[in-house]
Motif scaffolding. Structure first.
Motif, short mmCIF file in Angstrom:
data_model
loop_
_atom_site.label_atom_id
_atom_site.label_comp_id
_atom_site.label_asym_id
_atom_site.label_seq_id
_atom_site.Cartn_x
_atom_site.Cartn_y
_atom_site.Cartn_z
N GLU A 1 0.82 -1.21 0.00
CA GLU A 1 0.00 0.00 0.00
C GLU A 1 0.86 1.26 0.00
N ALA A 2 1.88 1.27 -0.83
CA ALA A 2 2.78 2.43 -0.89
C ALA A 2 2.04 3.72 -1.23
N TYR A 3 0.96 3.61 -2.03
CA TYR A 3 0.25 4.80 -2.51
C TYR A 3 -1.14 4.95 -1.90
N ILE A 4 -1.43 4.20 -0.86
CA ILE A 4 -2.79 4.16 -0.32
C ILE A 4 -3.25 5.50 0.23
N ASP A 5 -2.33 6.34 0.69
CA ASP A 5 -2.71 7.62 1.28
C ASP A 5 -3.33 8.57 0.27
N PHE A 6 -3.18 8.28 -1.03
CA PHE A 6 -3.72 9.15 -2.07
C PHE A 6 -5.04 8.63 -2.63
N THR B 1 0.44 16.28 5.90
CA THR B 1 -0.22 15.23 5.13
C THR B 1 -1.53 15.74 4.51
N ARG B 2 -2.22 16.59 5.25
CA ARG B 2 -3.46 17.16 4.71
C ARG B 2 -3.18 18.04 3.49
#
Length: 368
Positions: free
Chosen positions: A198-203, A279-280
């Motif tokens: 989940e390297a890109y899950i925050d996007f 992060t926001r």
């Protein structure tokens, strides 16, 4: 004399092709005589390092002579608190790459076991499997780059120990709903782990729709990988973590090199988890930039693939290699996808507003 060692090099090593990183800024500056280069090729955070993290690194720089704590207990507790999980489930590593390597060496017996993944996939899965002497099987993605889980499952047998999935996927940006992956995990044989990177899950939006964390406590064969390189902008410090069943986490801690995560990376990671403002703002920049680039590239006649990541894959209306080279001459680095087997496609990381607008301006010039 050094050639005398050649007969003793393992056959897997002799034919090894290393990981191919994107082009560097200094390299392009020198080649084309440019004073400024915009890098939109490696899926890095366009905002750079958070000021809070920079201050933390500076404040703790005097600790560089100290060894970090074995297995980085403070960072593991911070990650666990951030995710509301048991710290016993968390193992930190020198980027996700180290954790991928450890999983393969911990779970698979060379010459007997196998790994299953999609084609294309993150090349480190294949490279480390080959280095470990483990069979690596791949199923093709659907033509639209969505996951063909039925075909993937056909490759799984009693000796499959790991199935690797990247979600959201690279290079397409496609993300499968977590509920689909949970059903897939339930179909795997006993002793086979589903490893979701989940390297890109925050996007991905909404994140809870795509992240496997909500299924972690119920799926005994699930491993989730996360990184600080993307959203938290710490790619240069090499920091990632795995979320594993307690028994697997315990064995991984036993075989992991004791000080692979340095003390400054550990402090930076803890600070990054607390910096919700950064992060926001990062998510806002990426979300708006992703929409802007998708619309503008389509207006230029490009076929744009939907993305839940911090990059976009697209097919230009003219030769992709020509676009790539012309952008380099103008000081913009994006990623050609020849190494993935897609010479007609390009991938661009989301940049700042100014970087995104510059890219589109140059694309207009090139496409005409």
């Amino acid at each position: 004399m050094s050639e005398n060692f050649s007969p003793f090099i393992r056959e897997e090593v002799k034919s090894f092709k290393p990981y191919s990183p994107g082009l560097g800024i200094d390299e392009i500056k020198h080649k084309y005589g440019l004073s400024r280069v915009i890098k939109m090729a490696s899926n890095e955070n366009p905002l750079g390092v958070s000021p809070v993290v920079q201050e933390t690194i500076t404040r703790n720089s005097g600790l560089a002579f100290r060894y970090p704590g074995a297995n980085n207990p403070e960072l593991c507790r911070a990650v666990a608190g951030h995710l509301e999980l048991d710290p016993a489930c968390i193992v930190c590593g020198n980027g996700s790459d180290e954790l991928i390597d450890l999983l393969i060496r911990m779970l698979l017996v060379p010459g007997r076991d196998n790994i299953v993944a999609f084609d294309p996939c993150f090349s480190i899965y294949r490279l480390q499997a080959r280095l470990s002497g483990v069979e690596f099987r791949q199923a093709k993605l659907n033509p639209d780059f969505s996951f063909n889980l039925k075909e993937l499952l056909k490759l799984v047998d009693a000796n499959t120990r790991v199935v690797f999935l990247t979600n959201p996927d690279n290079p397409s940006g496609y993300a499968a709903p977590a509920s689909e992956l949970d059903r897939f995990a339930s179909q795997l044989p006993h002793g086979c782990c589903l490893v979701v990177d989940e390297a890109y899950i925050d996007f991905a939006m909404p994140r809870e729709h795509y992240s496997m964390l909500s299924f972690f406590k119920n799926d005994s064969n699930l491993v989730v990988l996360r990184t600080f390189s993307k959203m938290h902008a710490l790619a240069g410090l090499r920091l990632g973590y795995a979320i594993l069943p307690v028994i697997l986490a315990d064995y991984m801690r036993r075989i992991r090199l004791p000080f692979s995560v340095n003390i400054l990376a550990e402090k930076a990671g803890q600070a990054a988890l607390k910096d919700s403002d950064f992060t926001r703002e990062s998510l806002s920049i990426i979300t708006r930039g992703r929409k802007f680039l998708s619309v503008e590239l389509e207006n230029l006649g490009c076929s744009v693939y939907p993305s839940q990541a911090n990059f976009i894959m697209f097919q230009p209306p003219v030769n992709a290699g020509h676009i790539f080279q012309e952008l380099l001459k103008r000081g913009v680095i994006i990623r050609p996808l020849d190494s993935y087997g897609f010479s007609h496609l390009l991938r661009v990381s989301i940049g700042t507003r100014e970087e995104n607008e510059t890219l589109i301006k140059y694309m207009q010039e090139i496409i005409g």
